[in-house]
Design an enzyme around this catalytic site. Structure first.
Site, mmCIF file in Angstrom:
data_model
loop_
_atom_site.group_PDB
_atom_site.id
_atom_site.type_symbol
_atom_site.label_atom_id
_atom_site.label_comp_id
_atom_site.label_asym_id
_atom_site.label_seq_id
_atom_site.Cartn_x
_atom_site.Cartn_y
_atom_site.Cartn_z
ATOM 1 N N CYS B 247 0.918 -1.274 0.283
ATOM 2 C CA CYS B 247 -0.115 0.096 0.040
ATOM 3 C C CYS B 247 0.772 1.280 0.089
ATOM 4 O O CYS B 247 1.570 1.545 -0.942
ATOM 5 C CB CYS B 247 -0.960 0.011 1.127
ATOM 6 S SG CYS B 247 -0.296 -0.225 2.822
ATOM 7 N N ARG B 252 -2.147 -0.789 5.393
ATOM 8 C CA ARG B 252 -3.551 -1.199 4.838
ATOM 9 C C ARG B 252 -3.366 -2.605 4.458
ATOM 10 O O ARG B 252 -4.112 -3.443 4.259
ATOM 11 C CB ARG B 252 -3.932 -0.353 3.991
ATOM 12 C CG ARG B 252 -4.669 1.150 4.375
ATOM 13 C CD ARG B 252 -4.945 2.104 3.082
ATOM 14 N NE ARG B 252 -3.405 2.617 2.690
ATOM 15 C CZ ARG B 252 -3.586 3.565 1.761
ATOM 16 N NH1 ARG B 252 -4.875 3.826 1.303
ATOM 17 N NH2 ARG B 252 -2.502 4.167 1.259
#
Lengths: 139, 301
Positions: B247, B252
């Site tokens: 990410c 994430r």
């Protein structure tokens, strides 16, 4: 009248260890004044601070050359509320001229970057920039 | 005494048992010996305004990252953190957090780098616990200092570095950022300010699957069939694939790593934590702009 000057605020934060700076931010967060009914009933008047990850809205009033700030942010966004409350403490009640003269970069000087992510600090600068823009438009 | 798994029906269909607990299960098992609840949030003040009774706080920013080098903490620092939080190697660690367990997944992934055996997530995390009106407290528990054995961080199994990505071309990559970040329209999350990568776009051939697609209402993980539709039918992953997820800085993608590794049972999934803040600033590596994944260049080994 504003309850703190930028310099006294920077000093308050800088005199503390990083962990205690977070506690001070938490205190500010708890003391964010709630929105008066005239704005609570008119969410359309408020400006969203897009730079902040959590939803926070603000409104600036200029009356008799004096700046008043209003914020609303959810309880579950304490960091953002803390930033808003700091800005309230240093800007609310200032004459327009002094509000516009606030150092754009003072959020970088309160020593929170080590404890809060750099992204969040940029969020606080975003809030400040929006406040100053509204002040300039409404003076 | 090992802590038994949550046998909630919902979890049975996932590839790995014992990696999720429900809020009901947690409420009934708080205060058990050998169970430590950890809160890890994106908003670093949330724990202070109220947390699950007995939970300790682990801050991704100040506790898990080295303050100087861009890396996770050293073996010694991880041991010191575990000792200070009163966590022993044999404890069952139950992690929960805000925003669909985004940072909680990241903390879990870091615990796994250091080889902690039993770490589980609370399905739905903080938001679900609160939505159900469960108890929150402000008191910080005083746990007895533990003596965690010095761990050895394993960077080769669950973690990918940039050279691993260069050598990986031809195998699937999953980009879990927002579409605007993937196309190169922006180098940061929507609603987050600008943040430091020099180029916008994605790693060639990476499929775009924003991380939050794996989370349903109340932040709980979606049922297996829906996850398969997203990652297998949608992103084209096949059983046995060797996958790297990334990410912006690896947080994430920890969430996606959790889903692929534990819920869908991919055995070879790594998280590239250098992610776009590294790749988007590296000299001489290929990138692709726009919505098309683009073709993988020759792998560099």
């Amino acid at each position: 009248m504003a309850t703190e000057t930028v310099e006294s605020l920077v000093e308050d934060f800088q005199s503390l260890a990083v962990k205690d700076r977070l506690n001070l931010l938490l205190e500010f967060s708890e003391n964010l004044p709630s929105l008066p009914a005239r704005y609570a009933d008119h969410p359309d008047l408020l400006e969203r601070v897009e730079e902040c990850q959590s939803p926070i809205y603000l409104f600036v009033e200029v009356a008799d050359e004096t700046v008043h700030l209003f914020f609303t942010a959810p309880e579950e966004a304490p960091t953002t509320r803390g930033f808003a409350s700091i800005l309230h403490a240093v800007i609310d009640g200032l004459p327009v001229e002094k509000a516009l003269a606030i150092d754009d970069d003072f959020p970088s000087r309160i020593g929170l970057s080590e404890a809060v992510s750099p992204l969040r600090m940029r969020g606080m600068r975003g809030m400040l920039a929006r406040i100053k823009r509204q002040v300039a438009e409404k003076q | 005494m090992p802590i038994e798994f949550d046998t909630n029906k919902k979890f049975e269909e996932y590839a790995t048992q014992g990696v999720l607990v429900s809020t009901e299960w947690l409420a009934a098992n708080l205060n058990r010996d050998g169970l430590v609840v950890v809160e890890s949030d994106e908003d670093v003040l949330l724990y202070e305004i109220g947390h699950i009774p007995g939970a300790v706080k682990i801050d991704w920013h100040t506790d898990l990252n080295d303050p100087i080098t861009r890396d996770y903490v050293s073996n010694e620092a991880f041991k010191a953190l575990m000792d200070a939080k009163g966590i022993s190697a044999e404890d069952t660690v139950i992690i929960y957090g805000d925003k669909s367990n985004w940072w909680a997944s990241y903390a879990l992934w870091v615990f796994k780098l250091f080889g902690h055996n039993d770490v589980r997530l609370v399905d739905g995390g903080r938001d679900k616990w609160i939505a159900e009106g469960r108890e929150l407290v402000k008191d910080v528990p005083s746990r007895e200092i533990s003596d965690y054995p010095l761990p050895t961080r394993d960077d080769s199994t669950l973690r990918a570095f940039r050279d691993d990505v260069l050598a990986h071309f031809g195998n699937p990559l999953i980009d879990v950022r927002s579409t605007e970040e993937y196309t190169g329209e922006r180098t940061h999350m929507p609603a987050y300010p600008e943040e430091g990568a020099l180029r916008g776009g994605h790693i060639p051939s990476a499929a775009s699957v924003p991380w939050a697609k794996a989370a349903g209402e109340n932040g709980v993980f979606k049922p297996r069939q829906e996850l398969e539709e997203i990652y297998l039918d949608g992103a084209g992953l096949k059983k046995g694939d060797n996958v790297i997820a990334y990410c912006r800085i690896g947080e994430r993608s920890s969430h996606t790593w959790f889903v692929l590794n534990y819920l869908l049972g991919f055995e070879n999934v790594r998280n590239y934590d250098g992610s776009w803040t590294e790749w988007g600033s590296l000299v001489g590596v290929p990138i692709v702009k726009g919505i098309e994944p683009g073709t993988a260049p020759m792998a560099r080994r």
